[in-house]
Design an enzyme around this catalytic site. Structure first.
Site, short mmCIF file in Angstrom:
data_model
loop_
_atom_site.label_atom_id
_atom_site.label_comp_id
_atom_site.label_asym_id
_atom_site.label_seq_id
_atom_site.Cartn_x
_atom_site.Cartn_y
_atom_site.Cartn_z
N ARG A 1 0.82 -1.22 0.00
CA ARG A 1 0.00 0.00 0.00
C ARG A 1 0.85 1.26 0.00
O ARG A 1 0.61 2.20 -0.76
CB ARG A 1 -0.90 0.00 1.24
CG ARG A 1 -2.05 -0.98 1.16
CD ARG A 1 -2.76 -1.05 2.51
NE ARG A 1 -1.94 -1.84 3.42
CZ ARG A 1 -2.30 -2.99 3.96
NH1 ARG A 1 -3.50 -3.47 3.73
NH2 ARG A 1 -1.50 -3.66 4.76
N ARG B 1 7.83 -9.24 -3.75
CA ARG B 1 7.75 -10.71 -3.74
C ARG B 1 6.79 -11.19 -4.82
O ARG B 1 7.05 -12.12 -5.55
CB ARG B 1 7.26 -11.20 -2.38
CG ARG B 1 8.38 -11.60 -1.46
CD ARG B 1 7.85 -12.09 -0.18
NE ARG B 1 6.79 -11.19 0.31
CZ ARG B 1 6.25 -11.24 1.50
NH1 ARG B 1 6.63 -12.14 2.35
NH2 ARG B 1 5.31 -10.39 1.87
N ARG C 1 11.92 -0.54 7.99
CA ARG C 1 12.38 -1.00 9.29
C ARG C 1 13.89 -1.02 9.29
O ARG C 1 14.50 -1.33 8.26
CB ARG C 1 11.89 -2.43 9.60
CG ARG C 1 10.49 -2.54 10.15
CD ARG C 1 10.37 -1.99 11.56
NE ARG C 1 9.02 -2.08 12.07
CZ ARG C 1 8.06 -1.16 11.92
NH1 ARG C 1 8.30 -0.05 11.27
NH2 ARG C 1 6.86 -1.33 12.44
N GLU D 1 17.48 0.80 16.72
CA GLU D 1 17.00 2.12 17.15
C GLU D 1 16.37 2.02 18.54
O GLU D 1 15.87 0.96 18.91
CB GLU D 1 15.99 2.68 16.12
CG GLU D 1 14.72 1.89 15.99
CD GLU D 1 13.84 2.37 14.83
OE1 GLU D 1 14.33 2.54 13.71
OE2 GLU D 1 12.64 2.59 15.10
N HIS E 1 12.35 7.89 13.16
CA HIS E 1 11.17 7.02 12.97
C HIS E 1 9.86 7.81 13.13
O HIS E 1 9.04 7.52 14.01
CB HIS E 1 11.22 5.83 13.94
CG HIS E 1 10.40 4.66 13.48
ND1 HIS E 1 10.74 3.36 13.74
CD2 HIS E 1 9.25 4.59 12.77
CE1 HIS E 1 9.84 2.54 13.22
NE2 HIS E 1 8.92 3.27 12.62
N ILE E 2 9.68 8.79 12.25
CA ILE E 2 8.51 9.68 12.37
C ILE E 2 7.61 9.66 11.13
O ILE E 2 6.78 10.55 10.95
CB ILE E 2 8.94 11.14 12.66
CG1 ILE E 2 9.94 11.65 11.61
CG2 ILE E 2 9.49 11.26 14.07
CD1 ILE E 2 10.19 13.16 11.67
C1 8YV Z 1 4.90 3.60 14.20
C2 8YV Z 1 5.52 2.28 12.09
O1 8YV Z 1 4.99 4.91 14.59
O2 8YV Z 1 3.28 1.68 11.63
C3 8YV Z 1 4.46 1.34 11.63
O3 8YV Z 1 4.81 0.20 11.27
O4 8YV Z 1 6.66 2.01 11.93
C4 8YV Z 1 5.17 3.59 12.74
O5 8YV Z 1 4.07 4.13 12.09
C5 8YV Z 1 5.77 2.82 15.13
O6 8YV Z 1 5.98 1.50 14.74
C6 8YV Z 1 5.17 2.83 16.53
O7 8YV Z 1 4.32 1.78 16.78
#
Ligand code: 8YV
Length: 336
Positions: free
Chosen positions: A156, A178, A239, A268, A286-287
């Site tokens: 998505r 994949r 990730r 992280e 991670h924002i």
């Molecule tokens: C989150 C993310 O802020 O949705 C996800 O997979 O990586 C982020 O949107 C983070 O994982 C906190 O749960």
């Protein structure tokens, strides 16, 4: 008696308040990060939990918390949950797809543009007071418009980034995934499916949006980076661990690729010192999903899943986005 639940991290207080209609809520407004023993302790007697990426729920936690029946992650990625272990024990898991797609794609695109045009590097230079004159090659970068956008992971969010590139910036879109998209989706996105070596070779701007799993660990390492153009950029909003951070730092240091934009890191919130030492990388903590509307929507969806999974509310028994719906007919028994 209302079931008890834990909201593991601090989140919007007004939205936590709504959960009190259904549950005895143990929340964490001070936002202490719960280590494993603390998490296990706080989960005693709890039927459900709202987790974020910082809480790991696995067999050990599940066995130590026998009353736990539903784990609702406030994230689309769920590599912090051992879903098979939950399924084996009759524990329902959910995530928050869709509600963050466009926001995360906006951020991925912004990070890619900041990387290509060296925005943070230039700002740091200006703030240091080093801007004394114009130069033809000062922070000279790479064009985004009409360049080749290479999307690794065409789910998505990958598709939403592809749309931005194609329709907003006239980019050529190639992708690797994949499984190949249906022909009509490829046609709508104007996206060409290629194998991974071709993706790496042809990318002007590589954007990584694959979920983390054992298979995607170090999907991009020294060998893959060596196949990229020296003018190319790499952006990772998926990730940490998908990219080998040490290999990336040395490719950046030696200018084997031009620049990188990273919102996620191995281990992280620590960031590898080699990455901190190179100038040609844009680093964010991670924002990608961090807008007010989207974070509220994520928590609301996690809450809706929890309410329904624990048999409350108008959709009792029908959580909207379960990861293991097969568990619904055989959930762990609740407290009697
Ligand atoms: C989150 C993310 O802020 O949705 C996800 O997979 O990586 C982020 O949107 C983070 O994982 C906190 O749960």
């Amino acid at each position: 008696m209302k079931p008890s639940i834990l909201v593991a991290r601090a989140v919007f207080p007004d939205l936590v308040e709504r959960l009190r209609a259904w549950f005895e809520v143990d929340d964490n407004p001070e936002d202490h990060i719960l280590d494993r023993p603390q998490l296990i302790q706080r989960l005693q007697g709890k039927a459900g939990v709202i987790t974020t990426g910082s809480e790991r729920i696995d067999a050990q936690v599940l066995d130590a918390c026998p009353e736990l029946r539903a784990v609702c992650n406030m994230a689309v990625g769920y590599n912090n949950l051992d879903v098979p272990a939950c399924t084996a024990r009759g524990v329902l898991c959910s995530n928050t797809p869709d509600v963050l797609t466009e926001t995360t794609a906006d951020f991925g695109f912004a990070l890619m543009m900041a990387t290509a045009r060296r925005i943070t590097e230039a700002e740091h230079f200006l703030r240091r007071g080093e801007w004394t004159r114009w130069a033809y090659d000062m922070f000279i970068g790479a064009d985004v418009h009409r360049a080749t956008l290479a999307v690794l992971g065409m789910g998505r969010i990958g598709q939403a980034i592809a749309r931005r590139g194609r329709f907003g910036f006239g980019m050529q879109v190639i992708y690797h995934n994949r499984s190949r998209l249906p022909a009509d989706t490829e046609a709508e996105l104007g996206a060409r499916y290629v194998d991974k070596p071709t993706l790496l070779r042809e990318a002007d701007h590589l954007v990584i949006v694959v979920p983390y799993s054992a298979e995607s660990h170090h999907l991009i390492g020294a060998q893959e980076l060596a196949q990229m153009k020296p003018t190319a950029t790499l952006t990772n909003i998926a990730r940490g661990g998908i990219v080998d951070d040490v290999a990336l730092a040395s490719a950046l240091r030696e200018r084997r690729i031009a620049a990188a934009g990273l919102d996620v890191f191995e281990g992280e919130p620590r960031v590898h010192p080699d990455l901190l030492a190179v100038p040609n990388v844009v680093l964010t903590p991670h924002i990608a999903s961090a807008t007010v509307a989207t974070r509220r929507a994520m928590f609301t969806l996690a809450s809706d899943n929890l309410v329904a999974a624990l048999g409350c509310g108008p959709d009792a028994g029908r959580p909207p986005t379960p990861l293991n719906p097969e568990v619904l007919s055989r959930m762990r028994p609740g407290l009697t």
